[in-house]
Design a protein around this motif. Structure first.
Motif, mmCIF file in Angstrom:
data_model
loop_
_atom_site.group_PDB
_atom_site.id
_atom_site.type_symbol
_atom_site.label_atom_id
_atom_site.label_comp_id
_atom_site.label_asym_id
_atom_site.label_seq_id
_atom_site.Cartn_x
_atom_site.Cartn_y
_atom_site.Cartn_z
ATOM 1 N N MET A 68 37.813 53.635 39.426
ATOM 2 C CA MET A 68 36.513 53.452 40.024
ATOM 3 C C MET A 68 35.540 52.958 38.952
ATOM 4 N N HIS A 69 34.707 51.977 39.330
ATOM 5 C CA HIS A 69 33.763 51.385 38.385
ATOM 6 C C HIS A 69 32.423 52.120 38.397
ATOM 7 N N ILE A 70 31.653 51.869 37.367
ATOM 8 C CA ILE A 70 30.328 52.479 37.238
ATOM 9 C C ILE A 70 29.352 51.719 38.127
ATOM 10 N N ASP A 71 28.523 52.473 38.853
ATOM 11 C CA ASP A 71 27.540 51.805 39.713
ATOM 12 C C ASP A 71 26.210 51.614 38.966
ATOM 13 N N LYS A 72 25.297 50.861 39.579
ATOM 14 C CA LYS A 72 24.000 50.530 38.973
ATOM 15 C C LYS A 72 23.183 51.781 38.677
ATOM 16 N N LYS A 73 23.297 52.790 39.556
ATOM 17 C CA LYS A 73 22.533 54.021 39.372
ATOM 18 C C LYS A 73 22.918 54.713 38.058
ATOM 19 N N ASP A 74 24.214 54.722 37.754
ATOM 20 C CA ASP A 74 24.674 55.337 36.507
ATOM 21 C C ASP A 74 24.198 54.541 35.292
ATOM 22 N N LEU A 75 24.195 53.220 35.415
ATOM 23 C CA LEU A 75 23.708 52.392 34.310
ATOM 24 C C LEU A 75 22.231 52.652 34.027
ATOM 25 N N ILE A 76 21.454 52.791 35.083
ATOM 26 C CA ILE A 76 20.016 53.052 34.932
ATOM 27 C C ILE A 76 19.790 54.441 34.330
ATOM 28 N N GLU A 77 20.550 55.431 34.802
ATOM 29 C CA GLU A 77 20.420 56.785 34.255
ATOM 30 C C GLU A 77 20.805 56.816 32.772
ATOM 31 N N PHE A 78 21.829 56.049 32.401
ATOM 32 C CA PHE A 78 22.238 55.989 30.994
ATOM 33 C C PHE A 78 21.126 55.355 30.145
ATOM 34 N N ASP A 79 20.533 54.275 30.636
ATOM 35 C CA ASP A 79 19.440 53.614 29.903
ATOM 36 C C ASP A 79 18.233 54.527 29.745
ATOM 37 N N ASN A 80 17.943 55.313 30.757
ATOM 38 C CA ASN A 80 16.773 56.202 30.703
ATOM 39 C C ASN A 80 17.055 57.494 29.952
ATOM 40 N N GLY A 81 18.333 57.763 29.659
ATOM 41 C CA GLY A 81 18.690 58.988 28.946
ATOM 42 C C GLY A 81 18.683 60.213 29.841
ATOM 43 N N ASN A 82 18.931 60.046 31.128
ATOM 44 C CA ASN A 82 18.900 61.152 32.089
ATOM 45 C C ASN A 82 20.256 61.808 32.280
ATOM 46 N N MET A 83 21.267 61.445 31.541
ATOM 47 C CA MET A 83 22.605 62.023 31.698
ATOM 48 C C MET A 83 22.773 63.188 30.734
ATOM 49 N N ASN A 84 23.575 64.175 31.192
ATOM 50 C CA ASN A 84 23.889 65.264 30.270
ATOM 51 C C ASN A 84 25.043 64.838 29.359
ATOM 52 N N THR A 85 25.400 65.663 28.429
ATOM 53 C CA THR A 85 26.391 65.305 27.415
ATOM 54 C C THR A 85 27.745 64.969 28.020
ATOM 55 N N GLN A 86 28.199 65.745 28.980
ATOM 56 C CA GLN A 86 29.496 65.507 29.598
ATOM 57 C C GLN A 86 29.512 64.172 30.346
ATOM 58 N N LEU A 135 30.884 56.676 28.501
ATOM 59 C CA LEU A 135 31.324 55.880 27.354
ATOM 60 C C LEU A 135 32.844 55.735 27.318
ATOM 61 N N SER A 136 33.540 56.766 27.747
ATOM 62 C CA SER A 136 35.003 56.699 27.809
ATOM 63 C C SER A 136 35.435 55.637 28.818
ATOM 64 N N HIS A 137 34.765 55.574 29.956
ATOM 65 C CA HIS A 137 35.089 54.562 30.956
ATOM 66 C C HIS A 137 34.782 53.156 30.420
ATOM 67 N N LEU A 138 33.642 52.997 29.730
ATOM 68 C CA LEU A 138 33.293 51.686 29.151
ATOM 69 C C LEU A 138 34.303 51.247 28.098
ATOM 70 N N ASP A 139 34.886 52.223 27.424
ATOM 71 C CA ASP A 139 35.881 51.904 26.394
ATOM 72 C C ASP A 139 37.148 51.319 27.012
ATOM 73 N N HIS A 140 37.456 51.702 28.258
ATOM 74 C CA HIS A 140 38.691 51.235 28.895
ATOM 75 C C HIS A 140 38.478 50.138 29.925
ATOM 76 N N CYS A 141 37.253 49.946 30.409
ATOM 77 C CA CYS A 141 37.002 49.016 31.499
ATOM 78 C C CYS A 141 36.089 47.883 31.034
ATOM 79 N N ASP A 142 36.666 46.702 30.890
ATOM 80 C CA ASP A 142 35.889 45.549 30.429
ATOM 81 C C ASP A 142 34.888 45.076 31.484
ATOM 82 N N PHE A 143 35.209 45.242 32.756
ATOM 83 C CA PHE A 143 34.294 44.826 33.821
ATOM 84 C C PHE A 143 32.977 45.588 33.738
#
Length: 164
Positions: free
Chosen positions: A1-19, A25-33
């Motif tokens: 499953m790919h990352i959606d826009k909502k997750d990208l926005i939350e990552f940019d804003n720093g709204n994600m917890n550590t887990q 980042l683990s998904h980005l390491d394996h998924c070039d798309f």
């Protein structure tokens, strides 16, 4: 499953917890798309510095230490330019000196047929030809130097006297 826009926005804003950040980042390491999508979003985002920093940046730019560093940088460039200009002028002077001092030398007088010469020591007449060559070289260098100095003197006097 790919990352959606909502997750990208939350990552940019720093709204994600550590887990969530670790999983993201683990998904980005394996998924070039998804990595390409994130890079596109980063390129298209127009993040600017906070407005309160503008005043601090302008104050720092006007401070004495920044102005001193800027002046030192300009002076350093001018010194480098002066150094290179002096090197170029010295090269031109040496070239002109050689040009005026050596045109009358006959270098063919030193050329000798080594195949016909068996003895390695110079005969008496060869020694005198070498002496004659070095004497002419010294004389021509002196003559060239004096003519060069005369030329420079005439040129400088014309500059000082307005071309007269």
């Amino acid at each position: 499953m790919h990352i959606d826009k909502k997750d990208l926005i939350e990552f940019d804003n720093g709204n994600m917890n550590t887990q969530e950040v670790i999983e993201f980042l683990s998904h980005l390491d394996h998924c070039d798309f998804c990595l390409d999508q994130m890079m596109e979003q980063e390129d298209s985002s127009t993040d600017t510095a906070p407005s309160y920093l503008m005043e601090q940046i302008l104050t720092k730019a006007d401070s004495g230490e920044v102005q001193l560093a800027r002046a030192a940088n300009k002076a350093s460039r001018k010194m480098q330019l002066l150094h290179y200009s002096l090197q170029t002028a010295a090269g031109v002077i040496v070239a002109l000196l050689l040009l005026f001092s050596i045109p009358n030398l006959d270098f063919t007088s030193l050329h000798q047929d080594t195949s016909s010469q068996i003895n390695k020591t110079l005969p008496e007449h060869e020694d005198s030809r070498l002496y004659q060559f070095t004497r002419e070289l010294g004389q021509n260098i002196g003559d060239g130097t004096s003519s060069f100095i005369k030329y420079i003197s005439d040129f400088s006097s014309k500059l000082m006297n307005g071309g007269k």
